[in-house]
Scaffold this active site. Structure first.
Site, short mmCIF file in Angstrom:
data_model
loop_
_atom_site.label_atom_id
_atom_site.label_comp_id
_atom_site.label_asym_id
_atom_site.label_seq_id
_atom_site.Cartn_x
_atom_site.Cartn_y
_atom_site.Cartn_z
N LYS A 127 0.81 -1.22 0.00
CA LYS A 127 0.00 0.00 0.00
C LYS A 127 0.85 1.27 0.00
CE LYS A 127 0.14 -2.13 4.14
NZ LYS A 127 0.04 -3.56 4.38
N VAL A 185 -5.30 -3.43 0.37
CA VAL A 185 -6.24 -2.81 1.32
C VAL A 185 -7.10 -3.91 1.96
CG1 VAL A 185 -8.10 -1.13 1.63
CG2 VAL A 185 -6.36 -0.74 -0.13
N ILE A 190 -10.48 -9.19 2.43
CA ILE A 190 -11.81 -8.63 2.15
C ILE A 190 -11.82 -8.09 0.72
CG2 ILE A 190 -13.54 -6.94 2.88
CD1 ILE A 190 -12.03 -6.79 5.60
N GLU A 244 4.30 -4.47 15.33
CA GLU A 244 5.74 -4.63 15.11
C GLU A 244 6.51 -3.92 16.21
OE1 GLU A 244 6.96 -4.19 10.96
OE2 GLU A 244 4.84 -4.07 10.46
N ASP A 273 -0.34 4.14 7.83
CA ASP A 273 -0.71 2.94 7.07
C ASP A 273 -2.16 3.03 6.59
OD1 ASP A 273 -0.29 -0.05 6.37
OD2 ASP A 273 -2.08 -0.05 7.63
N LYS A 277 -3.78 3.25 2.59
CA LYS A 277 -4.89 2.45 2.06
C LYS A 277 -6.03 3.36 1.60
CE LYS A 277 -3.51 -1.37 5.05
NZ LYS A 277 -3.58 -1.85 6.45
N GLY A 303 -2.54 -10.75 7.87
CA GLY A 303 -2.21 -12.13 8.21
C GLY A 303 -1.84 -12.93 6.98
#
Lengths: 342, 342
Positions: free
Chosen positions: B106, B133, B137, B191, B202, B206, B303
């Protein structure tokens, strides 16, 4: 810019009027998305003199299906008349005449899907049907494309807005079934004969379509365990609430080893989970895939413009040439699943 | 059956290992969906001797990008290395070498999108980015296809799983920010340097991608109002709860007349609404279209396997020939919107 993509509408009721309105009023937007003009060429109606939700130019209104079938410039026939007799014949004839078909008719696809998809395959034409399940929610494209890498494990959905509206009214206001049904009828969320909505048949038709896509089975609704919402009492709903649950009419397809369980029934859903929160006439679908885990989609499951949104997205997919690839890769006419229906 | 469709992976971290696993273990399933075999031809890594989550045959591991660029049998390069310097060069070179590109990056698309999409257009190749993104989904395909008939009015999303995990822990357990962050780090949801996740960057990357699709604007994240979750206190969250709200890090694009408002900020969301119920590391997006009304999608936003699911669905779309039509019709390289960013 290519030739215009020509559309014939069969039926101009609520959804048909919405489709006509989008095609006539959003010419630039839809032309840009489709890469070519979308042209409304014919609108077939039973009674040309009836007053409608949208004003259609007289010269494109017809009562003659043959006029449409013989017009070689027509690329796609959009079937929005409903029913499974005249509509079946019109769809088969349209495919034989070399037209693509877009339909929102779940009963038609649940009952005559294999025949219709075979005819499309033989005629080298497409049947697109995003609008047949869950209105404007892009559930068909999610299953055929976005989640194509997955083996689907289960699908659970609230697929009938009328029964969900009634259950929501019974839950939130303590109404009994008859009172909630009358309210839904007065507000236009239920028809005068609500049988197919409240007995689970409509949800079963939609589940049969999703099961064909996700599991490659030809499941007629008489192969499903089917139970409606008519027998639920205010006491059932109150007891459920005390235990932290709500009743929802859930349509479910679940893979269990080499068997597929299919059912539509009033189901206890725990409060605070996504399906429990779907109120009123909304629809929702939860899909479990082996890679993606759970994906949840919700929105308006019916209505003039939400359903028209899905119909027109199918027309755009056909006009840009995308629907052809999807239809071929899904082999809708071929349901040789290794799963047996439990 | 056509020729196999050949895939080169750049990077074999968590998501790369998931993609390799699907391609190597689901040969029949993916071949059926794509209408041709998907062949993992090269896996580029920095250190060939590192132990990985998946076992890759030695003869397809390489450290040499040029080997991949010169292999004329490679159809698509899948960029999963992250970062915006080496990754930018690799993507541009891959397109120039005649490869399609799939990416989950992204930051790369938010910062260098226009350049990358232009190069793809010039090279007559595709860049597909469903995984960039909201993980698995299918939000990109919903915007580009399922909702193509709509003018999008607004997009609201929970697009960063780390910050949502932290906010959920603060809300449910009364933790302060530092305690919730440490817990997220211990469980692998954050992280060691969480800056880009918790400061909103982040999510802004997106949102820039979604805004390009829905509104045809080239929105760098420095054009957005950006505020993170680091300053939220347990008191803020408790006061919100008393009023019936929860704090969520919401990324929002909203059309207001001819202006587009873009922002990422901690936002009060009323309990009982769909976005309020998204807990843990999940993602969700609510889209409002002029025809469809509100459509809501949610699921795992990150994930190994959820993101791999999206990457492989892009590879299938390319292999069947569908992605080409989508990319052409969206004109991603061209952002001449009539909207100005407010």
């Amino acid at each position: 810019m290519q030739e215009p993509f020509s559309v014939a509408l069969l039926g101009c009721g609520t959804v048909g009027a919405g489709v006509a309105q989008l095609l006539m009023q959003q010419v630039d937007r839809l032309g840009n998305r489709a890469g070519r003009a979308l042209q409304l060429k014919h609108v077939l109606v039973r009674d040309p003199n009836k007053v409608r939700d949208v004003s259609i130019p007289h010269n494109i209104v017809t009562t003659d299906l043959n006029l449409i079938l013989r017009d070689s410039s027509v690329d796609v026939v959009v079937e929005l008349v409903g029913g499974t007799t005249w509509a079946r014949d019109a769809v088969i004839q349209s495919l034989k005449a070399g037209k693509h078909v877009v339909t929102a008719n779940k009963a038609l696809l649940a009952q005559h899907g294999t025949e219709i998809f075979r005819q499309a395959h033989e005629s080298n034409r497409i049947v697109a049907f995003e609008a047949s399940v869950a209105g404007g929610i892009p559930i068909i494209s999610a299953l055929t494309q976005g989640l194509a890498a997955n083996e689907i494990q289960s699908i659970q959905g609230i697929l009938n807005g009328t029964s969900n509206y009634i259950l929501t009214a019974m839950t939130e206001h303590g109404h009994d079934y008859q009172t909630a049904l009358k309210e839904a009828q007065q507000l236009g969320f239920a028809e005068s004969d609500p049988t197919l909505d409240v007995d689970g048949s409509d949800a079963a038709h939609k589940l049969a379509i999703l099961a064909r896509l996700a599991f490659r089975v030809d499941a007629a609704s008489d192969q499903m365990f089917l139970s409606g919402i008519q027998e639920l009492t205010p006491l059932d709903i109150r007891l459920a609430a005390e235990l932290g649950y709500v009743f929802k009419l859930i349509a479910e397809a679940r893979r269990i080893n080499q068997r597929l369980s299919l059912q539509v029934s009033p189901t206890l859903v725990r409060r605070g989970t996504p399906l429990a929160d779907i109120g009123g006439a909304n629809n929702a679908v939860q899909i479990r895939g082996d890679a993606v885990g759970d994906v949840f989609l919700s929105g308006a499951g019916a209505g003039m413009m939400p359903t028209a949104s899905a119909v027109v997205s199918d027309i755009i997919d056909l006009a840009v040439g995308r629907a052809q690839h999807t239809f071929d890769s899904m082999r809708m006419w071929d349901t040789d699943s290794t799963l047996s229906i439990a």
